[in-house]
Design an enzyme around this catalytic site. Structure first.
Site, PDB file in Angstrom:
ATOM      1  N   ASP A   1      -1.703  -1.260  -3.947  1.00 34.34           N
ATOM      2  CA  ASP A   1      -2.046  -0.476  -5.126  1.00 34.34           C
ATOM      3  C   ASP A   1      -0.910  -0.485  -6.134  1.00 34.34           C
ATOM      4  O   ASP A   1       0.161  -1.064  -5.892  1.00 34.34           O
ATOM      5  CB  ASP A   1      -2.413   0.957  -4.726  1.00 34.34           C
ATOM      6  CG  ASP A   1      -1.413   1.577  -3.767  1.00 34.34           C
ATOM      7  OD1 ASP A   1      -0.198   1.380  -3.971  1.00 34.34           O
ATOM      8  OD2 ASP A   1      -1.833   2.253  -2.804  1.00 34.34           O
TER       9      ASP A   1
ATOM     10  N   ASP B   1      -4.350   3.745   2.542  1.00 32.79           N
ATOM     11  CA  ASP B   1      -5.778   3.460   2.653  1.00 32.79           C
ATOM     12  C   ASP B   1      -6.064   2.018   3.040  1.00 32.79           C
ATOM     13  O   ASP B   1      -7.222   1.609   3.135  1.00 32.79           O
ATOM     14  CB  ASP B   1      -6.509   3.812   1.354  1.00 32.79           C
ATOM     15  CG  ASP B   1      -6.133   2.900   0.189  1.00 32.79           C
ATOM     16  OD1 ASP B   1      -5.227   2.055   0.344  1.00 32.79           O
ATOM     17  OD2 ASP B   1      -6.743   3.042  -0.901  1.00 32.79           O
TER      18      ASP B   1
ATOM     19  N   ASP C   1      -4.822  -9.878 -16.168  1.00 28.96           N
ATOM     20  CA  ASP C   1      -5.951 -10.793 -16.096  1.00 28.96           C
ATOM     21  C   ASP C   1      -6.986 -10.400 -17.141  1.00 28.96           C
ATOM     22  O   ASP C   1      -7.339  -9.222 -17.267  1.00 28.96           O
ATOM     23  CB  ASP C   1      -6.597 -10.748 -14.706  1.00 28.96           C
ATOM     24  CG  ASP C   1      -6.454 -12.062 -13.954  1.00 28.96           C
ATOM     25  OD1 ASP C   1      -6.880 -13.083 -14.513  1.00 28.96           O
ATOM     26  OD2 ASP C   1      -5.931 -12.055 -12.827  1.00 28.96           O
TER      27      ASP C   1
ATOM     28  N   ASP D   1      -8.983 -15.737 -17.181  1.00 26.16           N
ATOM     29  CA  ASP D   1      -9.754 -16.252 -16.061  1.00 26.16           C
ATOM     30  C   ASP D   1     -10.888 -17.149 -16.538  1.00 26.16           C
ATOM     31  O   ASP D   1     -11.676 -16.763 -17.417  1.00 26.16           O
ATOM     32  CB  ASP D   1     -10.325 -15.071 -15.272  1.00 26.16           C
ATOM     33  CG  ASP D   1     -11.082 -15.498 -14.041  1.00 26.16           C
ATOM     34  OD1 ASP D   1     -10.446 -15.996 -13.103  1.00 26.16           O
ATOM     35  OD2 ASP D   1     -12.325 -15.332 -14.026  1.00 26.16           O
TER      36      ASP D   1
ATOM     37  N   HIS E   1      -3.847 -16.994  -5.628  1.00 23.99           N
ATOM     38  CA  HIS E   1      -4.798 -16.203  -4.847  1.00 23.99           C
ATOM     39  C   HIS E   1      -6.064 -16.979  -4.511  1.00 23.99           C
ATOM     40  O   HIS E   1      -6.851 -16.535  -3.672  1.00 23.99           O
ATOM     41  CB  HIS E   1      -5.166 -14.925  -5.603  1.00 23.99           C
ATOM     42  CG  HIS E   1      -5.896 -15.180  -6.885  1.00 23.99           C
ATOM     43  ND1 HIS E   1      -5.297 -15.772  -7.977  1.00 23.99           N
ATOM     44  CD2 HIS E   1      -7.182 -14.938  -7.253  1.00 23.99           C
ATOM     45  CE1 HIS E   1      -6.178 -15.879  -8.952  1.00 23.99           C
ATOM     46  NE2 HIS E   1      -7.334 -15.387  -8.543  1.00 23.99           N
ATOM     47  N   ASP E   2      -6.270 -18.131  -5.140  1.00 21.79           N
ATOM     48  CA  ASP E   2      -7.448 -18.959  -4.875  1.00 21.79           C
ATOM     49  C   ASP E   2      -7.133 -20.209  -4.051  1.00 21.79           C
ATOM     50  O   ASP E   2      -8.058 -20.938  -3.679  1.00 21.79           O
ATOM     51  CB  ASP E   2      -8.106 -19.406  -6.185  1.00 21.79           C
ATOM     52  CG  ASP E   2      -8.894 -18.301  -6.856  1.00 21.79           C
ATOM     53  OD1 ASP E   2      -9.390 -17.404  -6.137  1.00 21.79           O
ATOM     54  OD2 ASP E   2      -9.021 -18.321  -8.098  1.00 21.79           O
TER      55      ASP E   2
ATOM     56  N   ASN F   1      -0.445   4.517  -0.293  1.00 18.80           N
ATOM     57  CA  ASN F   1      -1.131   5.753   0.101  1.00 18.80           C
ATOM     58  C   ASN F   1      -1.845   5.671   1.441  1.00 18.80           C
ATOM     59  O   ASN F   1      -2.562   6.604   1.823  1.00 18.80           O
ATOM     60  CB  ASN F   1      -2.111   6.190  -0.990  1.00 18.80           C
ATOM     61  CG  ASN F   1      -3.219   5.162  -1.233  1.00 18.80           C
ATOM     62  OD1 ASN F   1      -3.354   4.194  -0.489  1.00 18.80           O
ATOM     63  ND2 ASN F   1      -4.005   5.373  -2.282  1.00 18.80           N
TER      64      ASN F   1
ATOM     65  N   GLU G   1      -6.780 -20.223 -17.499  1.00 22.03           N
ATOM     66  CA  GLU G   1      -7.227 -20.932 -16.296  1.00 22.03           C
ATOM     67  C   GLU G   1      -8.290 -21.919 -16.755  1.00 22.03           C
ATOM     68  O   GLU G   1      -9.383 -21.528 -17.158  1.00 22.03           O
ATOM     69  CB  GLU G   1      -7.795 -19.952 -15.277  1.00 22.03           C
ATOM     70  CG  GLU G   1      -8.255 -20.656 -14.003  1.00 22.03           C
ATOM     71  CD  GLU G   1      -9.055 -19.757 -13.082  1.00 22.03           C
ATOM     72  OE1 GLU G   1      -8.928 -19.920 -11.858  1.00 22.03           O
ATOM     73  OE2 GLU G   1      -9.830 -18.913 -13.585  1.00 22.03           O
TER      74      GLU G   1
ATOM     75  N   ASP H   1       0.850  -1.183   0.000  1.00 19.74           N
ATOM     76  CA  ASP H   1       0.000   0.000   0.000  1.00 19.74           C
ATOM     77  C   ASP H   1       0.890   1.239   0.000  1.00 19.74           C
ATOM     78  O   ASP H   1       1.715   1.420   0.894  1.00 19.74           O
ATOM     79  CB  ASP H   1      -0.899  -0.030   1.238  1.00 19.74           C
ATOM     80  CG  ASP H   1      -1.734   1.226   1.408  1.00 19.74           C
ATOM     81  OD1 ASP H   1      -1.886   1.967   0.423  1.00 19.74           O
ATOM     82  OD2 ASP H   1      -2.225   1.468   2.524  1.00 19.74           O
TER      83      ASP H   1
END
Length: 548
Positions: free
Chosen positions: A29, A25, A98, A199, A314-315, A23, A250, A21
């Site tokens: 990013d 938040d 992606d 995807d 990520h899955d 910034n 995928e 990150d």
């Protein structure tokens, strides 16, 4: 065998919202990715795969896209993205994006028009059907919900969604939809990206009629339907063949024979694929099953198509937790799994944090989880009367949040990921496991990954070589060769917490074989046939350095 640049790469997956990150938040990013490019360059990877950064309501972490031509404000701006692309290329790396075109967000303007009335020109851009006796058109389940069908009160029909209700599927049978997708692909390719990770790409085609499934819980009916190869060949001919880029699909629910139809060298479809036999069929490590999967895919693909190698993303739960030992032998097993992925046939993929041995996580309450699939499934089971704690304990080990917790950069608050409140809790073990601490050790996991990447880059045998398993039937020992012309590598792995022994194959006896890499630093005896817990070694014979 034909040599291509994309066969020789190592890919690093950046799940940006959990990477860095810039910034404050609480979300990673594009600025954070730019900040850490030197880190990725030092690791030695060739390609960065960036998860979706398109404008999105963020129901499913960016996989519900409402505008393919804009950047999600959480991620940054188009100017930042263009700077990222320029700096990736300046570092000698490539960037793939992606491509999510099986479905859009339900807030995409296309769907808002489609939903507005039955006679809207875009009605047929999505899949609408009448119900059946007051119920959905058939009994299919989606990946996330008990039904693929969602009732729309305003127009009196159901729409089809393979994932969440907020992710309606596009109707690829409509040529206008395909044309719109191809124009969008050209937009990004003309900006200079180096390819697409596609995807759920084998879900695009739908059957002409939606019959009931005999077993609705086995949702393979969502994939590989008639027409899919015609769509992908059209995509190739209309778009992809005009660019020198990497395409990886995928592609769940495929056998090697079916997979080859997508990536065969003569098929004019895709370059390579992710199949999910390992992740789908091995909730925990199963050596015999893993060997069987590797052998079958190699036998079908060698010389005809190109595979990918990965154990987490990520899955899927982090590999050292799911398939290694994230306790006493975390470092050894992390290196062993890496050795395997980088020496088996196919493109190796590194998921962020894997290179320092990041582990899965267990949150004590469902409120801490962000995974929409987990939350829907949890509620479904609790509504059936099961105890909440029991359901959470059952579902948590394979929850997608295991791999989505923030990257652990150092031991400062929030692991150096953000100065704000992170969008998902940081793994509590970040003080012991982080980039800063790992890189300070001479025998670190990070250093081992660097050595593996360098080794693969130097020797064509580790990329193009034939694969032979020499340890069939052994539940702990995995020993195989990669041979290219006269060059031979022998990989020896002990996937167990106890010692095991091996015998050198005849080819390596009385030869000039030498040890080129081992995950125990004190291993210097080339002839030693005792393997300690999670020990990994790579031997070479007749090999001289031959940069590919």
């Amino acid at each position: 065998m034909k040599r291509d640049w994309w066969k020789e790469v190592v890919v690093y997956q950046v799940y940006w919202r959990s990477f860095k990150d810039s910034n404050g938040d609480g979300y990673g990013d594009l600025g954070g990715v730019i900040e850490k490019l030197d880190y990725l360059s030092e690791l030695g990877v060739d390609v960065i795969w960036l998860n979706p950064i398109y404008e999105s309501p963020d129901c499913d972490n960016g996989y519900d896209i409402s505008d393919y031509y804009r950047i999600m404000p959480k991620a940054g701006t188009m100017e930042q993205w263009e700077r990222l692309l320029d700096e990736v290329h300046a570092c000698g790396m490539k960037l793939i994006m992606d491509l999510v075109v099986n479905h859009t967000s339900n807030l995409h303007p296309w769907f808002l028009e489609s939903r507005s009335s039955r006679d809207n020109p875009k009605r047929d851009w999505y899949i609408w059907r009448d119900g059946r006796n007051g119920a959905p058109p058939n009994n299919w389940r989606s990946y996330f919900t008990p039904s693929v069908w969602e009732w729309d009160e305003a127009t009196g029909q159901y729409y089809f969604h393979s994932f969440a209700t907020e992710q309606p599927d596009l109707n690829w049978a409509n040529p206008q939809v395909r044309n719109a997708v191809y124009e969008m692909m050209k937009f990004w390719l003309d900006k200079g990206i180096d390819g697409f990770r596609m995807d759920a790409i084998n879900l695009l085609a739908k059957p002409a009629r939606f019959f009931d499934a005999e077993d609705p819980f086995h949702i393979s009916y969502l994939a590989n339907n008639p027409g899919i190869h015609e769509y992908l060949r059209e995509m190739h001919d209309r778009v992809l063949r005009h660019y020198d880029v990497l395409t990886v699909g995928e592609i769940p629910f495929v056998t090697p024979e079916e997979g080859l139809k997508y990536v065969g060298q003569d098929r004019r479809e895709l370059h390579t694929l992710f199949h999910f036999q390992v992740c789908d069929e091995m909730p925990t490590w199963d050596m015999l099953r893993f060997k069987s999967i590797q052998k079958r895919w190699h036998d079908v693909f060698y010389g005809r198509g190109w595979n990918s190698q990965f154990l987490n993303n990520h899955d899927h739960t982090r590999q050292v937790t799911r398939y290694g030992n994230d306790g006493k032998y975390r470092m050894e097993s992390a290196k062993l799994l890496a050795t395997m992925i980088h020496t088996l046939p196919g493109i190796p993929y590194i998921y962020q944090g894997e290179e320092i041995g990041m582990t899965g996580v267990h949150f004590s309450t469902i409120e801490s989880y962000r995974d929409i699939a987990l939350r829907i499934r949890y509620q479904e089971e609790v509504d059936r009367g099961r105890k909440p704690d029991e359901v959470l304990a059952e579902l948590a080990p394979l929850a997608r949040d295991n791999s989505r917790t923030p990257m652990q950069w150092d031991d400062s608050p929030n692991a150096g990921f953000t100065v704000g409140e992170p969008w998902i809790p940081v793994n509590p073990n970040y003080r012991e496991i982080n980039v800063e601490k790992d890189r300070a050790q001479s025998d670190s996991i990070f250093a081992y990954y660097k050595a593996l990447i360098s080794l693969r880059r130097q020797y064509p045998a580790l990329i193009y070589g034939d694969y032979t398993d020499l340890s069939e039937g052994d539940t702990h020992l995995y020993m195989y060769t990669r041979q290219w012309q006269d060059d031979v590598f022998l990989i020896v792995l002990n996937h167990a917490e106890s010692d095991t022994y091996f015998q050198f194959p005849e080819l390596f006896r009385d030869s000039d074989a030498h040890l080129v890499l081992a995950n125990y630093e004190d291993q210097t005896d080339v002839t030693d046939t005792r393997l300690r817990a999670y020990e990994a070694r790579i031997y070479a014979m007749n090999v001289v350095e031959k940069p590919v």
